[in-house]
Design a protein around this motif. Structure first.
Motif, PDB file in Angstrom:
ATOM      1  N   ALA A 195       0.872  -1.374  -0.187  1.00 10.95           N
ATOM      2  CA  ALA A 195      -0.004  -0.046  -0.061  1.00 10.95           C
ATOM      3  C   ALA A 195       0.901   1.316   0.031  1.00 10.95           C
ATOM      4  CB  ALA A 195      -0.925  -0.055   1.217  1.00 10.95           C
ATOM      5  N   HIS A 198       1.264   3.374  -3.069  1.00  9.43           N
ATOM      6  CA  HIS A 198       0.411   4.235  -3.493  1.00  9.43           C
ATOM      7  C   HIS A 198       0.394   5.760  -2.829  1.00  9.43           C
ATOM      8  CE1 HIS A 198      -1.468   0.954  -5.674  1.00  9.43           C
ATOM      9  NE2 HIS A 198      -1.266   0.065  -4.701  1.00  9.43           N
ATOM     10  N   ARG A 199       1.182   5.832  -2.032  1.00  8.75           N
ATOM     11  CA  ARG A 199       1.240   6.964  -1.187  1.00  8.75           C
ATOM     12  C   ARG A 199       2.815   7.791  -1.287  1.00  8.75           C
ATOM     13  NH1 ARG A 199      -2.607   7.622   2.608  1.00  8.75           N
ATOM     14  NH2 ARG A 199      -2.110   9.773   2.530  1.00  8.75           N
ATOM     15  N   ALA A 238      -4.886   8.883  -4.005  1.00  2.00           N
ATOM     16  CA  ALA A 238      -4.427   7.722  -3.813  1.00  2.00           C
ATOM     17  C   ALA A 238      -5.625   6.719  -4.041  1.00  2.00           C
ATOM     18  CB  ALA A 238      -4.270   7.507  -2.322  1.00  2.00           C
ATOM     19  N   TRP A 244      -4.934   0.270  -4.493  1.00  2.00           N
ATOM     20  CA  TRP A 244      -5.246   1.081  -3.035  1.00  2.00           C
ATOM     21  C   TRP A 244      -6.497   0.574  -2.702  1.00  2.00           C
ATOM     22  CZ3 TRP A 244      -2.849   3.232   0.662  1.00  2.00           C
ATOM     23  CH2 TRP A 244      -3.484   4.246   1.502  1.00  2.00           C
TER      24      TRP A 244
END
Length: 272
Positions: A195, A198-199, A238, A244
């Motif tokens: 995850a 994605h950030r 995101a 995500w």
């Protein structure tokens, strides 16, 4: 790093989705499968070793100061930080990473993040040094008259999280704190190792930790934004990133409780 977490490498230890026997229509089964928790295989390696690869411990201090004592408290904490970080026996091993007051969330609260190179040995050495330091004990006694409560957690940094980098320009920070179900920390790491990719677009990931001493099965993610508008745009971006939504769907069932606070750096915070 990835091999320790068993992430998408084709190893036998990769978690498998547990699917119940169901007579539901295919489209319903596909939706439900996203809400199920993946199985984690037993291991003889400690969870902390699988999730963190550094011998650095972090201390997260949470102080609830008296509403009428805000300025006195900030001054006291500034002097305390200066004393600790300039002490000859501590200056190379103890460092303040960030210091904030809460703007949105728990009011009249301050959060301080410390780094201890050398781990728990450094913390033991620091306790011995400060307990014999009259100036420090005077500041500590003064602080006790300015706060309503104090809490301390010792944390380790997730190995998959980007390295902590101080920001020089003025920003706001968000700390999102999660209380996980016991036994789910590895599963959390498995999902967030993917995850976090994605950030990273706007350099918003500041720090990610899990608790070692204090409240257990706690996770803290700290994000950095220019302002609340930037936070909104970054989070919306995101959700437009493929994958995500799947990471969120897998981690939500692991959480018992969660809350977020918006933070503003103090004048003496190393990161602004």
């Amino acid at each position: 790093m990835a091999s320790k977490l068993g992430i998408s490498l084709g190893f036998r230890s990769v978690p498998k989705l547990i699917r119940p026997i169901s007579t539901s229509p295919a489209h319903n089964d596909a939706w439900l499968s996203k809400l199920l928790v993946r199985k984690i295989e037993p291991t003889k390696e400690s969870h902390s070793r699988m999730l963190s690869d550094k011998d650095i411990v972090y201390g997260l201090q949470t102080h609830n100061f008296r509403p009428d004592s805000r300025h006195k408290y900030i001054k006291n904490m500034k002097n305390t930080v200066a004393l600790v970080t300039s002490h000859k026996k501590l200056e190379n091993d103890v460092e303040l990473v960030g210091s904030w007051t809460v703007n949105v969330g728990d009011q009249d609260q301050a959060i301080h993040l410390w780094q201890y190179r050398g781990g728990f040995q450094t913390i033991d050495d620091m306790s011995a040094v400060l307990n014999d330091n009259q100036d420090y004990m005077k500041l500590y006694k003064e602080q006790s008259e300015l706060v309503r409560s104090r809490h301390l957690q010792y944390l380790l940094a997730f190995s998959y999280w980007p390295q902590i980098e101080s920001r020089s320009t003025k920003n706001i920070y968000e700390i999102r704190s999660y209380a996980l179900k016991p036994g789910t920390m590895i599963e959390w790491g498995n999902n967030w190792a993917r995850a976090i990719n994605h950030r990273q677009n706007n350099h918003e990931a500041f720090a990610g930790f899990f608790s070692q001493i204090g409240r257990l099965y706690n996770v803290h993610h700290i994000w950095c934004y220019k302002d609340l508008t930037s936070r909104k745009e970054t989070r919306q971006s995101a959700w437009r990133s493929p994958g995500w939504d799947e990471c969120v769907a897998y981690t939500v069932p692991l959480i018992r409780e969660m809350h977020c606070r918006i933070l503003e750096p103090t004048e003496f915070s190393p990161t602004q």
